[in-house]
Design a protein around this motif. Sequence first.
Motif, short mmCIF file in Angstrom:
data_model
loop_
_atom_site.label_atom_id
_atom_site.label_comp_id
_atom_site.label_asym_id
_atom_site.label_seq_id
_atom_site.Cartn_x
_atom_site.Cartn_y
_atom_site.Cartn_z
N LYS A 93 2.09 1.64 -3.57
CA LYS A 93 1.02 2.13 -4.43
C LYS A 93 0.73 3.61 -4.17
O LYS A 93 0.49 4.39 -5.10
N LEU A 94 0.75 4.00 -2.89
CA LEU A 94 0.52 5.41 -2.55
C LEU A 94 1.59 6.30 -3.15
O LEU A 94 1.29 7.38 -3.68
N GLU A 105 0.82 -1.21 0.00
CA GLU A 105 0.00 0.00 0.00
C GLU A 105 0.86 1.26 0.00
O GLU A 105 0.50 2.25 -0.64
N TRP A 110 3.09 10.22 -7.26
CA TRP A 110 3.98 10.64 -8.36
C TRP A 110 3.15 11.10 -9.55
O TRP A 110 3.43 12.14 -10.15
N LEU A 111 2.08 10.33 -9.89
CA LEU A 111 1.22 10.72 -10.99
C LEU A 111 0.44 12.00 -10.69
O LEU A 111 0.33 12.90 -11.55
N LEU A 112 -0.06 12.13 -9.46
CA LEU A 112 -0.83 13.32 -9.09
C LEU A 112 0.04 14.57 -9.10
O LEU A 112 -0.43 15.66 -9.43
N GLU A 132 3.38 5.69 -5.87
CA GLU A 132 3.20 5.75 -7.32
C GLU A 132 2.04 6.67 -7.71
O GLU A 132 2.13 7.43 -8.67
N VAL A 133 0.94 6.59 -6.94
CA VAL A 133 -0.21 7.46 -7.23
C VAL A 133 0.15 8.92 -7.01
O VAL A 133 -0.21 9.80 -7.80
N GLY A 141 -2.10 13.13 0.81
CA GLY A 141 -1.41 11.89 0.47
C GLY A 141 0.06 11.94 0.78
O GLY A 141 0.65 10.96 1.29
#
Length: 360
Positions: A15-16, A12, A21-23, A18-19, A282
């Motif tokens: 995943k957090l 988790e 990074w995209l945001l 990576e998310v 986040g």
Amino acid sequence: MAVGKVTFTKTEREKLAEVLWLLNWISVVTGAILFSLGLYLKVEIQKWQEVMLEQSILYVPHMLIVTGLAACGINFMGGKICLDCADTYKFLRWKLVLMPYVICTFFFTSCVLAGALMCYTVRSQLEESLFLGLRSAMRFYKDTDTPGRCYLKRTVDLLQIEFQCCGNTGYRDWFQVQWISNRYLDMTSSSVVDRLRSNVDGRYLMDGVPFSCCSTLSPRPCIQSQLSNTSAHFNYDQQSQSLNLWRKGCRQALLDHYTGIMQSIGLTVLLIWMFELLVLTGVRYLQTAMENVIRLGDPDSESDGWILENSLVETARSNFDIIKNLGKCYQVDDDPNINVPSAAVEQEVPSRQVQKSESS
């Protein structure tokens, strides 16, 4: 007790990261949008700045421009940080940087919210600036041969034609100013001289308006002089007078124009603020979760993340105590031990004297 406490597994946390990074990369785009909106608003304001009393309203687009540039820089760096934080060992390189980054992101997010609120609260200031600026522009409308004012006639005419308006609050505002230059008045005419003498300020006032007030919807040639005398024009009463001249004042027309722009910009900025707040939350969870992993010493273990380590009251109290203690550190003038020799020093001085007497 921690506020917003959440337990993350290793998967988790990855995943957090990576998310986030995209945001953050999406936030770079939203920062460019903020910059573009601020630049657009600045251009729109400067387009009619001649009919505004002051340009203090420019702090709104300047705020958006600076915030947009800051968003691009902060989120560009944040993308790199969040991607590295997926690895525990790479996180150690950013551990000291992450907390200042979170603080900078918090202040940047607050600036975005302030920019959105400014777009909704600047209306009254803009209305006063337009009212006074238009009144001044109408007063100098006739000064086409005066340096620094020769452009005002063209500006006012373009304004009235483009926004289909007349005067400041209405077409009757032109009755109270001399908008025809003396160089175009026939001073040999007794009627002109009498009208100049009848005014206390020596102004040539008339119940007429400039040509730019004429409505293109009028079914007959525009009537722009002797507007108060209904018998001066044939069949004038039977025609709809509202179609002859633009009835809306230019202050209201410009105010509606800028209000519509700022409300649209304010809504967009408010949505960007909500998105940035999500990113900030986040990043805060990722920071606290990774720090707890380092404390546990096991990269594969579960860890807790939170928004605040303590409650709001406890956090405020601890920060207040820190500030209070920092202030006490500099209050050294009242220390009673200053310039008072310590006991060790007092014992050292007699011992040296004894040694000297023995050697002699």
